[in-house]
Scaffold this motif. Structure first.
Motif, PDB file in Angstrom:
ATOM      1  N   ILE A   1       0.842  -1.206   0.000  1.00 54.99           N
ATOM      2  CA  ILE A   1       0.000   0.000   0.000  1.00 54.99           C
ATOM      3  C   ILE A   1       0.874   1.252   0.000  1.00 54.99           C
ATOM      4  O   ILE A   1       0.599   2.218  -0.712  1.00 54.99           O
ATOM      5  CB  ILE A   1      -0.979  -0.021   1.191  1.00 54.99           C
ATOM      6  CG1 ILE A   1      -2.044  -1.088   0.969  1.00 54.99           C
ATOM      7  CG2 ILE A   1      -1.626   1.343   1.390  1.00 54.99           C
ATOM      8  CD1 ILE A   1      -2.957  -1.316   2.147  1.00 54.99           C
ATOM      9  N   GLU A   2       1.944   1.242   0.786  1.00 55.44           N
ATOM     10  CA  GLU A   2       2.847   2.397   0.809  1.00 55.44           C
ATOM     11  C   GLU A   2       3.510   2.604  -0.550  1.00 55.44           C
ATOM     12  O   GLU A   2       3.675   3.737  -0.998  1.00 55.44           O
ATOM     13  CB  GLU A   2       3.904   2.218   1.908  1.00 55.44           C
ATOM     14  CG  GLU A   2       3.354   2.313   3.320  1.00 55.44           C
ATOM     15  CD  GLU A   2       2.696   3.644   3.619  1.00 55.44           C
ATOM     16  OE1 GLU A   2       3.197   4.695   3.166  1.00 55.44           O
ATOM     17  OE2 GLU A   2       1.649   3.648   4.291  1.00 55.44           O
ATOM     18  N   ALA A   3       3.893   1.505  -1.221  1.00 50.67           N
ATOM     19  CA  ALA A   3       4.500   1.626  -2.554  1.00 50.67           C
ATOM     20  C   ALA A   3       3.510   2.217  -3.548  1.00 50.67           C
ATOM     21  O   ALA A   3       3.879   3.069  -4.379  1.00 50.67           O
ATOM     22  CB  ALA A   3       4.978   0.257  -3.027  1.00 50.67           C
ATOM     23  N   ILE A   4       2.255   1.806  -3.468  1.00 51.06           N
ATOM     24  CA  ILE A   4       1.229   2.355  -4.362  1.00 51.06           C
ATOM     25  C   ILE A   4       1.004   3.836  -4.069  1.00 51.06           C
ATOM     26  O   ILE A   4       0.857   4.646  -4.989  1.00 51.06           O
ATOM     27  CB  ILE A   4      -0.083   1.543  -4.232  1.00 51.06           C
ATOM     28  CG1 ILE A   4       0.113   0.151  -4.817  1.00 51.06           C
ATOM     29  CG2 ILE A   4      -1.235   2.255  -4.929  1.00 51.06           C
ATOM     30  CD1 ILE A   4      -1.033  -0.796  -4.564  1.00 51.06           C
ATOM     31  N   LYS A   5       0.993   4.213  -2.791  1.00 48.38           N
ATOM     32  CA  LYS A   5       0.841   5.625  -2.431  1.00 48.38           C
ATOM     33  C   LYS A   5       1.972   6.459  -3.014  1.00 48.38           C
ATOM     34  O   LYS A   5       1.757   7.558  -3.520  1.00 48.38           O
ATOM     35  CB  LYS A   5       0.817   5.793  -0.911  1.00 48.38           C
ATOM     36  CG  LYS A   5      -0.473   5.434  -0.251  1.00 48.38           C
ATOM     37  CD  LYS A   5      -0.346   5.696   1.245  1.00 48.38           C
ATOM     38  CE  LYS A   5      -1.534   5.265   2.025  1.00 48.38           C
ATOM     39  NZ  LYS A   5      -1.350   5.481   3.476  1.00 48.38           N
ATOM     40  N   LYS A   6       3.194   5.932  -2.951  1.00 47.31           N
ATOM     41  CA  LYS A   6       4.336   6.667  -3.493  1.00 47.31           C
ATOM     42  C   LYS A   6       4.240   6.796  -5.011  1.00 47.31           C
ATOM     43  O   LYS A   6       4.592   7.834  -5.577  1.00 47.31           O
ATOM     44  CB  LYS A   6       5.645   5.974  -3.099  1.00 47.31           C
ATOM     45  CG  LYS A   6       5.981   6.155  -1.644  1.00 47.31           C
ATOM     46  CD  LYS A   6       7.260   5.441  -1.275  1.00 47.31           C
ATOM     47  CE  LYS A   6       7.551   5.586   0.211  1.00 47.31           C
ATOM     48  NZ  LYS A   6       8.758   4.848   0.595  1.00 47.31           N
ATOM     49  N   LYS A   7       3.760   5.745  -5.690  1.00 48.14           N
ATOM     50  CA  LYS A   7       3.598   5.830  -7.136  1.00 48.14           C
ATOM     51  C   LYS A   7       2.560   6.876  -7.515  1.00 48.14           C
ATOM     52  O   LYS A   7       2.733   7.629  -8.463  1.00 48.14           O
ATOM     53  CB  LYS A   7       3.190   4.474  -7.703  1.00 48.14           C
ATOM     54  CG  LYS A   7       4.311   3.481  -7.821  1.00 48.14           C
ATOM     55  CD  LYS A   7       3.810   2.189  -8.456  1.00 48.14           C
ATOM     56  CE  LYS A   7       4.894   1.152  -8.509  1.00 48.14           C
ATOM     57  NZ  LYS A   7       4.412  -0.121  -9.063  1.00 48.14           N
TER      58      LYS A   7
END
Length: 123
Positions: free
Chosen positions: A112-118
């Protein structure tokens, strides 16, 4: 006679909370006015208005189309129950895979954090 008097008194005491609710709806309308002014300010700040209108119209058409497709699928006699079973199966798999164990929860959090950063463009 006394029963009627007590009933009328009860009706009179019941109307008092309605006055309180009416004043809270006035506060809601004030909040709505603030909401409209905020939206107007944001709309005035948008530079590329035709693109925003195009995307908004596309979103409305997509929601309408999805609603039509769901309605068509729902009209087939056995298909809604099968789709419900597929949904329940996927939900069970998701819970087992990501929520039941601590390692799965940690993996879900990092995903989820990786998607938020993207999405934010900070990657």
């Amino acid at each position: 006679m006394e029963g009627r008097m007590s009933t009328s008194k009860a009706k009179h005491t019941r109307s008092a909370p309605l006055l309180v609710k009416a004043s809270s709806s006035d506060e809601t309308s004030l909040d709505a006015n603030e909401l409209f002014t905020d939206l107007k300010e944001k709309w005035d700040a948008v530079e590329n208005k035709p693109t925003v209108i195009l995307y908004g119209g596309g979103a409305i058409v997509a929601v309408w189309l999805a609603s039509t497709v769901v309605g068509a699928v729902n009209s087939v006699p056995l298909l809604p129950k099968i789709m419900e079973l597929v949904g329940l199966g996927y939900t069970g798999w998701f819970v087992y895979r990501y929520l039941l164990f601590k390692s799965g929860r940690k993996e879900l959090t990092t995903d989820i954090e990786a998607i938020k950063k993207k999405i934010a463009g900070t990657e």
